[in-house]
Design an enzyme around this catalytic site. Sequence first.
Site, PDB file in Angstrom:
ATOM      1  N   ASN A   1       8.450  -7.285 -11.008  1.00  0.00           N
ATOM      2  CA  ASN A   1       8.526  -6.496 -12.232  1.00  0.00           C
ATOM      3  C   ASN A   1       8.147  -7.400 -13.398  1.00  0.00           C
ATOM      4  O   ASN A   1       8.856  -8.365 -13.706  1.00  0.00           O
ATOM      5  CB  ASN A   1       9.925  -5.917 -12.430  1.00  0.00           C
TER       6      ASN A   1
ATOM      7  N   LYS B   1       1.727  -2.296  -5.987  1.00  0.00           N
ATOM      8  CA  LYS B   1       2.525  -2.885  -4.911  1.00  0.00           C
ATOM      9  C   LYS B   1       1.631  -3.435  -3.804  1.00  0.00           C
ATOM     10  O   LYS B   1       1.939  -4.460  -3.191  1.00  0.00           O
ATOM     11  CB  LYS B   1       3.493  -1.846  -4.342  1.00  0.00           C
TER      12      LYS B   1
ATOM     13  N   ARG C   1       8.350  -7.555 -16.548  1.00  0.00           N
ATOM     14  CA  ARG C   1       9.034  -7.104 -17.768  1.00  0.00           C
ATOM     15  C   ARG C   1      10.477  -7.559 -17.716  1.00  0.00           C
ATOM     16  O   ARG C   1      10.917  -8.200 -16.753  1.00  0.00           O
ATOM     17  CB  ARG C   1       8.997  -5.581 -17.847  1.00  0.00           C
TER      18      ARG C   1
ATOM     19  N   GLU D   1      11.418  -9.488  -6.716  1.00  0.00           N
ATOM     20  CA  GLU D   1      12.410  -8.788  -5.906  1.00  0.00           C
ATOM     21  C   GLU D   1      12.162  -9.045  -4.420  1.00  0.00           C
ATOM     22  O   GLU D   1      11.026  -9.088  -3.960  1.00  0.00           O
ATOM     23  CB  GLU D   1      12.373  -7.292  -6.210  1.00  0.00           C
TER      24      GLU D   1
ATOM     25  N   GLU E   1       8.480  -6.754  -4.480  1.00  0.00           N
ATOM     26  CA  GLU E   1       7.612  -6.451  -5.606  1.00  0.00           C
ATOM     27  C   GLU E   1       7.955  -7.385  -6.752  1.00  0.00           C
ATOM     28  O   GLU E   1       8.960  -8.098  -6.712  1.00  0.00           O
ATOM     29  CB  GLU E   1       7.765  -4.991  -6.060  1.00  0.00           C
TER      30      GLU E   1
ATOM     31  N   GLU F   1       5.872   0.732   4.718  1.00  0.00           N
ATOM     32  CA  GLU F   1       6.639  -0.462   5.055  1.00  0.00           C
ATOM     33  C   GLU F   1       7.574  -0.162   6.210  1.00  0.00           C
ATOM     34  O   GLU F   1       8.114   0.955   6.317  1.00  0.00           O
ATOM     35  CB  GLU F   1       7.502  -0.924   3.868  1.00  0.00           C
TER      36      GLU F   1
END
Length: 655
Positions: free
Chosen positions: A300, A125, A302, A284, A298, A209
């Site tokens: 992903n 991240k 996949r 995202e 982030e 964050e």
Amino acid sequence: MLDLANAPRRLRSVLIANRGEIACRVIRTCRQLGLRTIAVYSEADASALHVRMADVARCIGPATAAESYLNSAAIIDAARAAGADAVHPGYGFLSENAAFAQACGDAGLIFIGPTPEVINAMGSKINAKKIAVQAGVPTVPGYLGRDQSLARLAAEAERIGFPILIKASAGGGGRGMRRVNSAAEMPSALQSARAEAQSAFGDDSVLLEKLITKPRHLEVQLIGDEHGHLVHLFERDCSVQRNNQKVFEEAPAPNLSPDIRDKLYRRAIQLGQTIGYTGAGTVEFIMEQGGSEPFFLEMNTRLQVEHPVTEAITGIDLVAWQIAVASGLALPLKQEEIVSKGHAIEARIAAERPDRAYQAATGIVSALVVPNETRIDTGIAEGSEIGLHYDSMIAKLIVHAPDRAAAVSDLVTALSDFAVLGVGTNSAFLKDCAERPDFVIGRLTTDFLAREFPDGWQPDADALAALRADAAHAWARSTGGEGTNPWQRRSAFRVTAVARPAQLQVHIVDDYGEASITLLETMQGPLARFENGRQLPIRGRASIKRAGQRVFAAAGGLSIDASIKAAIEAVEDGEGDTGGDNQLSAPLPGIITGVFIAAGAHVEQGASLIQMEAMKLVHTLVAPRSGRVARIHCALGETVPAGARLIDIESLEEV
């Protein structure tokens, strides 16, 4: 249909390095493409649905994920032995493991996903946020530094300003994530976040964050090929979450302006182009409700759990496109040829008890009732065993309609009709969520569940009473000879006159408690009278399955696993007795990962005594009362069932 026969890289057989619903879903597309499928399974999954569906299946190790589905060497050995050309990782497990993707390539196997370099770049991240900044994509203010000392993290938290989020750098799904409201909470929150991150990902590094207080969770589906084409397949809203795990997902996102949609698409494509992304992936974003600035969260690398809603609105099979890209083919459509039609919503069906703080449920599926014309992606069938070794999600229910209002209506109906008999699920809870006014109008943020159910969730009392009545009546009407059919037993009921109908008093014990019911066969039809005098007509609308002395029943999304006896027998058996509160029991099945107390020690109510790991989450169990630890019934590393006695505590007066 894709022309795989003339692809640069010929695929004939695919090993699916996963289990459950995603393995079954990949197998279905492979079949349609004429590809041979190879399943892998742990010893616990020997009779699983994905094993039965595949052309070939190979065992790769014991039940624990670390010894099976996370054992990359065993999976690659299985692929070689079975003659696989490619490996599809699904989601979770090794799907975002760059070393596994590289190992597949080194073994001469095609990894159906992005390159190891891209997986590695976006897997952290911290690194992903740095890449986003370089790409000109706004990120949430925070701390991404290498200094992981408590002193540095506490100082950075003060600089950012509370509340903040601690997040595991190496993973997602809410694991290793903690909200911190003040400096005083920082040490303990950091300790627990690191412990969970280490357990889940083997890496305890974290980032900080700024907490967005009323966030919307938005994401954009990307897919790219090796010929320089990268497209988006619109956005999804995944704001309804529990413990940072998504519960509902929908596409397109409701109540979103064209300007914000344009920002989402441009920023996602910008990031994907910066890293040369190939294959399917999701970018995202997080955004304050009512705001206009989506921040990168982030990526992903996949296929997402929620990909079916994107498939529904675009008509595109994402797994087929993944296989096409892995074969070296160009994407079948250009950006301008991809259109969005209608609205789709997905609900995640989990084996859990929302009424008991979402504790995991286990057992054998007695029957599966699937509504017509509704897409159900699942890895279970009648006879499947739901154990404690893997994630609690057992199915995904997906509806697609011309507009959102129709989709919400179809969702409620489908959740009412869907049933898993024999194992508790969250279907009734999901149905309740979908009927809430804010859900209906699409006013969704990540605090939706906390806002709607501040005191937790319990089943509707009327629905539970009706279901118990149906179950009791079905039990009473079951066929059998003298001595087995209670309606034929002189000790259990009586028939007098029309004014005094046949009666049978029964006692039911189920997942939600117990009740005494008088069943009456009247000229107007069967009735159920409860202890409080309430009387209900028996509708017979529930799905019922008997298994020995147990009755499984489900209606309106609610299900029960009931033991029913004639009232006189229940009294003789002593049913209904409850134990005291002088013991700590396991709220769900799991593995003991921490014992923080010794026999003979004095404890205060609320003190941490036991740590358990179950369904990939860490749970800390506290003392139910103050007193002395009389006996410890569990040991570190032991697997315990739900309800197992863990610790006995006696009051100081008893000592």
